[in-house]
Design an enzyme around this catalytic site. Structure first.
Site, PDB file in Angstrom:
ATOM      1  N   TYR A   1       0.839  -1.198   0.000  1.00  0.00           N
ATOM      2  CA  TYR A   1       0.000   0.000   0.000  1.00  0.00           C
ATOM      3  C   TYR A   1       0.873   1.247   0.000  1.00  0.00           C
ATOM      4  CZ  TYR A   1      -3.593   3.350   0.856  1.00  0.00           C
ATOM      5  OH  TYR A   1      -4.440   4.426   0.706  1.00  0.00           O
TER       6      TYR A   1
ATOM      7  N   GLN B   1     -10.783   0.795   1.642  1.00  0.00           N
ATOM      8  CA  GLN B   1     -11.343  -0.090   0.610  1.00  0.00           C
ATOM      9  C   GLN B   1     -10.228  -0.870  -0.102  1.00  0.00           C
ATOM     10  OE1 GLN B   1     -11.722   3.203   0.810  1.00  0.00           O
ATOM     11  NE2 GLN B   1     -11.593   4.229  -1.182  1.00  0.00           N
TER      12      GLN B   1
ATOM     13  N   ASN C   1      -2.936   6.275   6.515  1.00  0.00           N
ATOM     14  CA  ASN C   1      -3.592   7.108   7.527  1.00  0.00           C
ATOM     15  C   ASN C   1      -4.362   6.221   8.525  1.00  0.00           C
ATOM     16  OD1 ASN C   1      -5.912   6.259   6.238  1.00  0.00           O
ATOM     17  ND2 ASN C   1      -6.236   8.182   5.144  1.00  0.00           N
TER      18      ASN C   1
ATOM     19  N   SER D   1       5.306   8.994  12.669  1.00  0.00           N
ATOM     20  CA  SER D   1       6.754   8.884  12.502  1.00  0.00           C
ATOM     21  C   SER D   1       7.489   9.725  13.556  1.00  0.00           C
ATOM     22  CB  SER D   1       7.111   9.358  11.092  1.00  0.00           C
ATOM     23  OG  SER D   1       8.411   8.982  10.767  1.00  0.00           O
TER      24      SER D   1
ATOM     25  N   GLN E   1      11.886  15.355  10.049  1.00  0.00           N
ATOM     26  CA  GLN E   1      10.864  14.507  10.640  1.00  0.00           C
ATOM     27  C   GLN E   1       9.560  15.276  10.806  1.00  0.00           C
ATOM     28  OE1 GLN E   1      11.374  11.205  11.120  1.00  0.00           O
ATOM     29  NE2 GLN E   1       9.173  11.404  11.200  1.00  0.00           N
TER      30      GLN E   1
ATOM     31  N   HIS F   1       6.980  15.648   7.997  1.00  0.00           N
ATOM     32  CA  HIS F   1       6.225  14.474   7.531  1.00  0.00           C
ATOM     33  C   HIS F   1       4.732  14.597   7.816  1.00  0.00           C
ATOM     34  CE1 HIS F   1       8.706  11.484   5.709  1.00  0.00           C
ATOM     35  NE2 HIS F   1       9.633  11.577   6.627  1.00  0.00           N
TER      36      HIS F   1
ATOM     37  N   GLU G   1      11.889   5.360  16.379  1.00  0.00           N
ATOM     38  CA  GLU G   1      11.913   4.797  15.031  1.00  0.00           C
ATOM     39  C   GLU G   1      13.258   5.113  14.354  1.00  0.00           C
ATOM     40  OE1 GLU G   1       9.205   6.815  12.482  1.00  0.00           O
ATOM     41  OE2 GLU G   1       9.316   5.320  10.885  1.00  0.00           O
ATOM     42  N   HIS G   2      13.620   6.385  14.331  1.00  0.00           N
ATOM     43  CA  HIS G   2      14.916   6.815  13.795  1.00  0.00           C
ATOM     44  C   HIS G   2      15.751   7.393  14.928  1.00  0.00           C
ATOM     45  CE1 HIS G   2      11.894   7.586  10.546  1.00  0.00           C
ATOM     46  NE2 HIS G   2      12.781   6.957   9.815  1.00  0.00           N
TER      47      HIS G   2
ATOM     48  N   ASP H   1      16.025   7.467   4.590  1.00  0.00           N
ATOM     49  CA  ASP H   1      14.672   7.616   4.049  1.00  0.00           C
ATOM     50  C   ASP H   1      14.665   7.316   2.551  1.00  0.00           C
ATOM     51  OD1 ASP H   1      13.597   8.342   6.443  1.00  0.00           O
ATOM     52  OD2 ASP H   1      13.615  10.495   6.062  1.00  0.00           O
TER      53      ASP H   1
ATOM     54  N   GLU I   1       4.408 -36.644  29.488  1.00  0.00           N
ATOM     55  CA  GLU I   1       3.373 -35.653  29.140  1.00  0.00           C
ATOM     56  C   GLU I   1       2.042 -36.358  28.852  1.00  0.00           C
ATOM     57  OE1 GLU I   1       4.532 -32.730  26.218  1.00  0.00           O
ATOM     58  OE2 GLU I   1       5.883 -31.726  27.624  1.00  0.00           O
TER      59      GLU I   1
ATOM     60  N   HIS J   1       1.990 -40.288  20.773  1.00  0.00           N
ATOM     61  CA  HIS J   1       3.305 -39.737  20.431  1.00  0.00           C
ATOM     62  C   HIS J   1       4.386 -40.793  20.678  1.00  0.00           C
ATOM     63  CE1 HIS J   1       1.236 -35.879  20.499  1.00  0.00           C
ATOM     64  NE2 HIS J   1       2.334 -35.264  20.113  1.00  0.00           N
TER      65      HIS J   1
END
Lengths: 433, 433
Positions: free
Chosen positions: B124, B186, B209, B233, B255, B258, B322-323, B356, B410, B415
């Site tokens: 995506y 969708q 989003n 981010s 950053q 973004h 994250e960074h 990036d 067990e 088994h």
């Protein structure tokens, strides 16, 4: 066990349908347990233990003394067998530790990766009639090899409010740091939120019933990772006419005795085998202590007669079994065509129980078709990979102009500026550390 | 940007709190979109596209002709820069392909692993004012290197109902198999359930989003895997007094531009730096096209003055960014102490924008503190690991007795039986393939 002869591909979906764990119906109850533990900590954990396990505990943590004592309560043959399994599991999982080289991507641009242990991990071992020490080995050995500095184990208390010595023995052998006599959703809640006695963890591992599974799902909404989605256990067997029907029957029953929602599938091109296996299963069931459970599981189970081995492989890839036994002389070649499976058992002398216990592979595997998109548990499951990069003045000079173009076209001008400033500084011989 | 001097450890949780993506509030709307696409397929996808994107499309799939034409619509400097990034990303991600040796765990017991590509993957790419071709590279290059046979890409249509040429150019370069002009929940729904035009996939990757993020969460309840949990981010910078305040300001703004929910954190032991960086930020903001967004993000952002660099490292490990940019002469040594971060940028000449876009590392990284328990995207994210084992007659003779003991303890007698039958057959020289 239903027999289906030469099913059409359009019917495969129906024939490979799995019994579902009905998680949704227990979510409200589990939410309320999670909520209680989040707000009231140990008090709630003790209350739920009284409610569900019928036990008033004073301590959740199993004391060092209890753990020490347990070491003498495990008989030597079991200790030896656990040690044998431990060695093999450790050998296989140690080989999964990876050292990554530094890569000079282009002159002055060096990148690399490193696997770093997850700080705090929680291992869950279900209760039940027998102590599942094998699951302790399968979870705790890779956790220790990964180097996790905080390994906690939760397991339901037995009727005396303690934990079975074989569990304690295995846990100490594997280097588990703390053991708690807590089970069910309240254990997962404690590991998720932390209580006075039990530390919050970063990732939770291990099998469990519907309540535990639902709690693990809810834990993922609170920033905790889990090993994988859980579902009933399953095995598929591919065999041809040369296979020993007794071996196959025992393999199918090994899976079926796990629980009434287990599923077993035999896929073969041999009309003879599909006739003899049900007879062998019936014979073996007579002497099986868990025959009742196995019989219920066999109701979810199917014997599929296919036109040829290629078609057997196709339907197995479609099904994506947790365990796959290939019981044929050319099992190795067939194994190369398998695209979806958790763990593969090759040849007539490799029963599923070898991997369940002691061959070295992990027995925590993706069920419910998740073998399509998840790996079984491995040492890396207890680590995360961090990436690194370092640019020299040559690196920023070579790479910088391309980054400027790319950032500008994505309309991210500060990204571009961060490069431009550095290129200019390098021109003026500044800031080159 | 708030400045905090020498915060006490008890306040770290508050100081490192992140802006939250409010996912829960959109779940009902997203559930209804998922439901619609599940039941009505393409029709529902087209209807939601009309509703949310204001476009009546006749085709969801971008035609080969449109993709071919796009190749001439990208200007040569951008093609060249994309090619540069492509080469570096490919080089770093190719090195992540692993060949595992067969291991003889003990005589006659051979185990190994294999990474097998996931059959169908969905990528995506969000829409917005600029075409995010860099995310195409970051998702599609490892997918192709992993060998995924079906790589599908969904991205919202632009105002003309088509997809930006730079996206199409990058997608073709990377070997994406099908491209669909569909965005939002969708798109995720179509990849989850499949429609006439869009195939159902096994795993969904990529940023988005709140609606996309919620849809990905819901997809995991339908047997689909996702790359990782998503959140806003973020970057943390560790710097000492030698650092260039302009570099740091540009990194923080990279950053911040973004999105308004981005978070930036400067952690330093230098009282001078903490005073000069806000001035540099203000100066740079004046010429920044996305200054409004950046200003909003800076409201979530903090400058933390710590007693020393060790404490800087501690709070960064606590935050799990994250960074992470380490802008100091001994950045390499400091990097070795980092336990929680997605990607680390070492030294004064390595801005976040290098990773990036083009250093070779992936920019799809764990946010919201998930760097504690998740890895960034890598080639293995597009594969699953299957384990294999094969026992010879020697293997079952050596391993079998231990498995019998373990299974009996067990209480899993089938088994045990599966092993006993084989040991007996070997004694009689039967069935040894």
């Amino acid at each position: 066990m239903q027999i289906y002869r030469y099913p059409k591909e359009v019917d495969w979906a129906k024939l490979t349908q799995r019994p579902e764990m009905n998680i949704r119906s227990v979510v409200p109850a589990v939410q309320s347990i999670m909520h209680g533990v989040k707000n009231e900590g140990d008090q709630a954990v003790l209350r739920f233990t009284e409610e569900f396990d019928g036990l008033r505990l004073s301590n959740l943590r199993v004391s060092d003394k209890t753990i020490s004592t347990s070491q003498n309560e495990v008989v030597p043959p079991l200790k030896q067998a656990i040690g044998h399994a431990f060695d093999n599991i450790e050998r296989f999982h140690k080989a999964q530790l990876t050292d990554y080289p530094e890569l000079e991507i282009e002159p002055g641009v060096v990148c690399w990766q490193k696997d770093v242990p997850i700080d705090r991990v929680g291992l869950y071992i279900p209760g039940g009639t027998a102590p599942l020490f094998s699951s302790v080995l399968m979870l705790a050995i890779p956790a220790r090899l990964a180097g996790c500095p905080n390994i906690y184990l939760c397991t339901p208390p037995d009727q005396n409010g303690t934990v079975h010595p074989a569990i304690l023995y295995a846990a100490r052998l594997c280097g588990v740091h703390e053991i708690f006599a807590v089970g069910g959703a309240q254990a997962i809640a404690a590991l998720t939120y932390g209580t006075h006695s039990i530390s919050r963890v970063d990732k939770i591992f291990g099998p469990g019933n519907r309540y535990v599974t639902a709690a693990k799902q809810l834990a993922t909404l609170e920033g905790v990772a889990i090993d994988m989605p859980a579902g009933p256990s399953e095995v598929a067997v591919i065999a041809d006419k040369q296979a020993n029907a007794d071996f196959i029957a025992a393999d199918l029953l090994s899976q079926a005795e796990h629980g009434q929602d287990s599923q077993v599938l035999l896929v073969t091109d041999s009309p003879e085998l599909i006739a003899t296996v049900p007879i062998a299963v019936e014979n073996q069931l007579k002497s099986l202590p868990r025959a009742d459970i196995a019989r219920q599981a066999l109701e979810n189970s199917r014997l599929l007669l296919m036109h040829n081995i290629e078609e057997c492989v196709d339907i197995v890839n479609y099904y994506a079994p947790e365990h796959l036994i290939i019981n044929m002389p050319d099992a190795r070649q067939i194994a190369q065509k398998i695209r979806n499976a958790g763990s593969v058992f090759i040849g007539s002398l490799t029963p599923e129980s070898s991997g369940d216990y002691a061959s070295g592979t992990n027995h925590t595997l993706p069920t419910s078709g998740y073998a399509r998109n998840y790996s079984g548990l491995n040492t890396r499951s207890f680590m995360k990979t961090i990436t690194y990069q370092e640019l020299s003045s040559e690196g920023i000079n070579r790479l910088g102009p391309s980054i400027e173009v790319l950032a500008e076209n994505e309309q991210l001008h500060a990204h571009k500026l961060a490069v431009t400033l550095r290129i200019n500084a390098v021109k003026e011989n500044k800031n080159e550390y």
